[in-house]
Design an enzyme around this catalytic site. Structure first.
Site, PDB file in Angstrom:
ATOM      1  CE  LYS A  58     122.740  -7.223  28.370  1.00  0.00           C
ATOM      2  NZ  LYS A  58     121.633  -6.256  28.531  1.00  0.00           N
ATOM      3  CB  SER A  74     117.279  -8.717  32.321  1.00  0.00           C
ATOM      4  OG  SER A  74     116.061  -8.460  31.680  1.00  0.00           O
ATOM      5  CG  ASP A  75     119.323  -7.333  26.101  1.00  0.00           C
ATOM      6  OD1 ASP A  75     120.215  -6.603  26.572  1.00  0.00           O
ATOM      7  OD2 ASP A  75     118.812  -7.136  24.989  1.00  0.00           O
ATOM      8  CB  THR A  76     114.132  -5.436  26.836  1.00  0.00           C
ATOM      9  OG1 THR A  76     114.026  -5.835  28.198  1.00  0.00           O
ATOM     10  CG2 THR A  76     112.748  -5.139  26.283  1.00  0.00           C
TER      11      THR A  76
END
Length: 191
Positions: A58, A74-76
């Site tokens: 990203k 960011s990723d979750t």
């Protein structure tokens, strides 16, 4: 870091309203530009590495066109045992996820990547969340609010889903999608 005084801006590679709110808490000016990438992960690989890789993809996707900026990606993910719980595609899927989480502990992993001046820093934060036992009625009523429908794991800890949380071991903001304390300390060397 020397030379950073000339940096034009900070970009958050996200369209998440929660991540925008959290980054705003740091008091820095930034622009949010969503990274249009394939967000698939390989659930057969190490999930922490996979989510860190996604945060990098990203950030890098936006950085390629904004090399004079500091970019944050960011990723979750939400995982329980060997199951990764993404955003539900139906009420039935949301109910299935919330039933899994009921009276159980799961992990929320948020990966973050900072790219600036061709330097890459990637890290992750893990929080363990334990739910109270939920009745079928509680689950059905919560789903009717529509809140679970765009949330990984089918709940929003900062919303109506807060009433289901028995305990948290780790950073609360990791669960919301951006471990803001750790990010602040890492950004200090660049800003």
């Amino acid at each position: 870091m020397k030379g950073m005084e000339k940096m034009n801006k900070v970009i958050l590679a996200s369209q998440s309203p929660r991540r925008k709110e959290l980054l705003a808490l740091l008091g820095i000016e930034f622009e949010a530009i969503p990274a249009d990438i394939d967000e698939e992960i390989d659930i057969n690989k190490d999930l922490v590495s996979e989510i860190e890789k996604l945060s990098y993809q990203k950030a890098n996707h936006i950085y390629k066109d904004h090399t004079d900026c500091l970019v944050i990606g960011s990723d979750t993910i939400v995982k329980i045992g060997n199951h990764v719980l993404g955003k539900p595609k139906s009420f039935e899927q949301a109910k299935e996820m919330l039933t899994m989480l009921s009276d159980n502990t799961h992990e929320v992993v948020t990966g973050v990547t900072i790219i600036v001046n061709d330097k890459v820093e990637t890290f992750s934060s893990i929080a363990k969340v334990t739910f109270y036992p939920l009745t079928e009625k509680e689950i059905d009523e919560y789903i009717k609010t529509n809140e679970p429908m765009d949330k990984a794991g089918s709940y929003a800890i900062q919303g109506l889903g807060a009433k289901f949380i028995k305990s948290i071991d780790g950073d609360f903001y990791t669960i919301m999608g951006l471990p803001i304390g750790e990010l602040y300390h890492r950004l200090n060397k660049y800003l």
